[in-house]
Scaffold this motif. Sequence first.
Motif, PDB file in Angstrom:
ATOM      1  N   ASP A 124       0.860  -1.180   0.000  1.00 28.32           N
ATOM      2  CA  ASP A 124       0.000   0.000   0.000  1.00 28.32           C
ATOM      3  C   ASP A 124       0.904   1.239   0.000  1.00 28.32           C
ATOM      4  O   ASP A 124       1.347   1.706   1.043  1.00 28.32           O
ATOM      5  CB  ASP A 124      -0.894  -0.032   1.236  1.00 28.32           C
ATOM      6  CG  ASP A 124      -1.838   1.160   1.290  1.00 28.32           C
ATOM      7  OD1 ASP A 124      -1.564   2.187   0.623  1.00 28.32           O
ATOM      8  OD2 ASP A 124      -2.850   1.065   2.006  1.00 28.32           O
ATOM      9  N   MET A 125       1.185   1.738  -1.206  1.00 27.93           N
ATOM     10  CA  MET A 125       2.117   2.873  -1.323  1.00 27.93           C
ATOM     11  C   MET A 125       1.493   4.175  -0.823  1.00 27.93           C
ATOM     12  O   MET A 125       2.212   5.109  -0.466  1.00 27.93           O
ATOM     13  CB  MET A 125       2.581   3.014  -2.769  1.00 27.93           C
ATOM     14  CG  MET A 125       3.444   1.841  -3.209  1.00 27.93           C
ATOM     15  SD  MET A 125       4.046   2.034  -4.919  1.00 27.93           S
ATOM     16  CE  MET A 125       2.585   1.526  -5.835  1.00 27.93           C
ATOM     17  N   GLY A 126       0.157   4.237  -0.806  1.00 29.87           N
ATOM     18  CA  GLY A 126      -0.504   5.406  -0.224  1.00 29.87           C
ATOM     19  C   GLY A 126      -0.080   5.576   1.228  1.00 29.87           C
ATOM     20  O   GLY A 126       0.327   6.664   1.654  1.00 29.87           O
ATOM     21  N   LEU A 173       2.542   4.180   2.554  1.00 29.45           N
ATOM     22  CA  LEU A 173       4.000   4.351   2.552  1.00 29.45           C
ATOM     23  C   LEU A 173       4.354   5.839   2.482  1.00 29.45           C
ATOM     24  O   LEU A 173       5.201   6.328   3.238  1.00 29.45           O
ATOM     25  CB  LEU A 173       4.589   3.613   1.348  1.00 29.45           C
ATOM     26  CG  LEU A 173       6.093   3.419   1.310  1.00 29.45           C
ATOM     27  CD1 LEU A 173       6.500   2.213   2.144  1.00 29.45           C
ATOM     28  CD2 LEU A 173       6.597   3.226  -0.118  1.00 29.45           C
ATOM     29  N   LEU A 174       3.689   6.561   1.577  1.00 36.25           N
ATOM     30  CA  LEU A 174       3.965   7.991   1.422  1.00 36.25           C
ATOM     31  C   LEU A 174       3.398   8.783   2.598  1.00 36.25           C
ATOM     32  O   LEU A 174       4.096   9.622   3.172  1.00 36.25           O
ATOM     33  CB  LEU A 174       3.353   8.523   0.118  1.00 36.25           C
ATOM     34  CG  LEU A 174       4.284   8.544  -1.093  1.00 36.25           C
ATOM     35  CD1 LEU A 174       4.557   7.150  -1.588  1.00 36.25           C
ATOM     36  CD2 LEU A 174       3.726   9.425  -2.187  1.00 36.25           C
ATOM     37  N   HIS A 175       2.145   8.506   2.916  1.00 37.45           N
ATOM     38  CA  HIS A 175       1.442   9.270   3.938  1.00 37.45           C
ATOM     39  C   HIS A 175       2.188   9.219   5.272  1.00 37.45           C
ATOM     40  O   HIS A 175       2.362  10.230   5.950  1.00 37.45           O
ATOM     41  CB  HIS A 175       0.030   8.707   4.076  1.00 37.45           C
ATOM     42  CG  HIS A 175      -0.787   9.382   5.105  1.00 37.45           C
ATOM     43  ND1 HIS A 175      -1.152  10.709   5.003  1.00 37.45           N
ATOM     44  CD2 HIS A 175      -1.309   8.928   6.281  1.00 37.45           C
ATOM     45  CE1 HIS A 175      -1.866  11.036   6.068  1.00 37.45           C
ATOM     46  NE2 HIS A 175      -1.966   9.972   6.858  1.00 37.45           N
ATOM     47  N   ARG A 212       5.324   8.220   5.526  1.00 39.72           N
ATOM     48  CA  ARG A 212       6.758   8.351   5.235  1.00 39.72           C
ATOM     49  C   ARG A 212       7.543   7.142   5.761  1.00 39.72           C
ATOM     50  O   ARG A 212       8.528   7.281   6.492  1.00 39.72           O
ATOM     51  CB  ARG A 212       7.303   9.658   5.814  1.00 39.72           C
ATOM     52  CG  ARG A 212       6.635  10.875   5.203  1.00 39.72           C
ATOM     53  CD  ARG A 212       6.882  12.132   5.979  1.00 39.72           C
ATOM     54  NE  ARG A 212       8.272  12.528   5.972  1.00 39.72           N
ATOM     55  CZ  ARG A 212       8.774  13.465   6.750  1.00 39.72           C
ATOM     56  NH1 ARG A 212       7.994  14.099   7.612  1.00 39.72           N
ATOM     57  NH2 ARG A 212      10.026  13.780   6.690  1.00 39.72           N
ATOM     58  N   LEU A 213       7.101   5.946   5.367  1.00 41.95           N
ATOM     59  CA  LEU A 213       7.705   4.702   5.847  1.00 41.95           C
ATOM     60  C   LEU A 213       8.941   4.317   5.048  1.00 41.95           C
ATOM     61  O   LEU A 213       9.116   4.744   3.907  1.00 41.95           O
ATOM     62  CB  LEU A 213       6.693   3.560   5.758  1.00 41.95           C
ATOM     63  CG  LEU A 213       5.350   3.770   6.443  1.00 41.95           C
ATOM     64  CD1 LEU A 213       4.484   2.522   6.292  1.00 41.95           C
ATOM     65  CD2 LEU A 213       5.547   4.110   7.913  1.00 41.95           C
ATOM     66  N   VAL A 214       9.744   3.482   5.656  1.00 38.36           N
ATOM     67  CA  VAL A 214      10.881   2.863   4.976  1.00 38.36           C
ATOM     68  C   VAL A 214      10.702   1.348   5.061  1.00 38.36           C
ATOM     69  O   VAL A 214      10.480   0.818   6.149  1.00 38.36           O
ATOM     70  CB  VAL A 214      12.210   3.259   5.644  1.00 38.36           C
ATOM     71  CG1 VAL A 214      13.376   2.526   4.989  1.00 38.36           C
ATOM     72  CG2 VAL A 214      12.418   4.760   5.581  1.00 38.36           C
TER      73      VAL A 214
END
Lengths: 326, 326
Positions: free
Chosen positions: B248-250, B252-254, B256-258
Amino acid sequence: MRALVIHEGGRLVVEDRPVPEPAADQVLVRVTGAGINRADLLQRAGYYPAPPGAPPDIPGLEFAGVVEAVGSAVTHPCPGDRVMGIVAGGGQAEYVATAASHCARVPETLDIVEAGGVPEAFITAHDAMVVQGGLMTGQTVLVHAVASGVGTATLQLAQCLGATVVGTSRSKDKLERCVEMGLDHPVLAPSGFDPAALAGEITAAGGPVDVTVDLLGGPYLGVDVAAAGHKGRIVMVGLIAGARAELDMGMLLHKRLVVRGTVLRARPSDEKADATHLFEGQVVPLLARGTIRPVIDAVVPLAEAERAYDQVATDRTFGKVVLDLR
Amino acid sequence: MRALVIHEGGRLVVEDRPVPEPAADQVLVRVTGAGINRADLLQRAGYYPAPPGAPPDIPGLEFAGVVEAVGSAVTHPCPGDRVMGIVAGGGQAEYVATAASHCARVPETLDIVEAGGVPEAFITAHDAMVVQGGLMTGQTVLVHAVASGVGTATLQLAQCLGATVVGTSRSKDKLERCVEMGLDHPVLAPSGFDPAALAGEITAAGGPVDVTVDLLGGPYLGVDVAAAGHKGRIVMVGLIAGARAELDMGMLLHKRLVVRGTVLRARPSDEKADATHLFEGQVVPLLARGTIRPVIDAVVPLAEAERAYDQVATDRTFGKVVLDLR
């Protein structure tokens, strides 16, 4: 002051609004130029509401202009200084009040209207590729949508840092223009591409990728992972092509990759100050010297904002579209 | 020397093999104990061949023992020293020749056979959670398969670092034993769980997660991303539950995960030396003081290796199974 306002249904109307009051740590800027970003289009369509504290209905994530007044605690910048910066909203208006620490100087060499299209692209590019991606001299960078504002900023910064750049675009013409700007390896991304095949073209052209700046997401994640070299860093900045995709964790482990998600708009104030400080120290001098330059597709008067937004939405622009607020 | 050898079809046979010759920068170790790892099971099944330079058919990724001889360039350790370390293969034999820089001292407090089950679990846990995950005091750690060797090592190290630990397991009994060891928040992972629901249980118990050490992969990636807090770090160490999953890249961005993939076995020699050095400096003193301890399920004579391997494969072990090579 005149401000661009998003009305019901996404209609854009120039309205009269009160000039904001700068707080103690803020400056009031008479805005001259403000770039249009994809996020503005999303906000106009109702998908990306402004975070708390930002004007809810005035779009605009970046600005350039001249400091008109400063809050009681501000020592720098001073009234009369040319500044630019990112804001969480409200940039597309004649005045913005913003933290002094979120302002960078506009060098003499930059036009004060065009400078309004600089901060978002160059701060994003520098933060993603250098700060988060850890790019080193001699490494290979992959940029999707290389002809966009962030794409052309990433391309130019990577060149300055002695990196080799592979850039993708769905347009042959745009790729040709990027090659004129110094793009080492243009790769056409046809619609409905096969991620593994596109990754193969990328590595055949530029070798395994060290840092990827991905503005698109969706199936491009598979391209990024397949094209990455040992200990590659993939920085996801945008999700225009989709928010979900399958991750090949076997490759992730085998190559010891890092996939990082990032946003600028929602960062806390101190982190925006950090990013602005790095931009002023590491990028603005290159702009001042003319080593890198903003790629501006068009400068459009505020009164024609709706046309300018539609232009950005067509995907036919090369670089940035900037609203002229003089 | 006696060595465990993988035969056609995965049969394990103790055979006589020549004692290896240490190179100039290597030491020859008389092995006393060697832990069994999931990777050995994979290698036995034909899925995880030894990398170049490692014995192709003798399994074993870790050892403890006594230095018997040293190469001409080695100043430390010395003959007679008790040492332990990771190797790319060949650990399950009476002798191993390995780089001096890949050896850490075995403190007095540790049994020299049980010490053979320490390096892989504790180096992996320290490297994943501290070096790559950047854990800080007061943060929250999530460990799946918390009752495994790496799981119990991660749990104990996290406690020493003042972190709160959420641990998952598919066994209620194992979770109870981990609670006795100090696990703050046990969460049962039923088979066929819903990732969002499991993530909800995790954050309800321990709050948003700062660092996840994931030994399982597969659907656990979805759990990790959903349970992560702002700027969370997810370190993928193993893929027992599957090598592919939707990201879930949403989020990931929201947030700010690594997401980071890592392996120990295939690292170049200098990076293994670095990891061993950090382990000796930051983990061995805690083992010496008894603040943390290896969790050993069973010590099994080399002659019964096949039974020991089958035991690890059942998933009913708590901590490590170690082969006794005295």
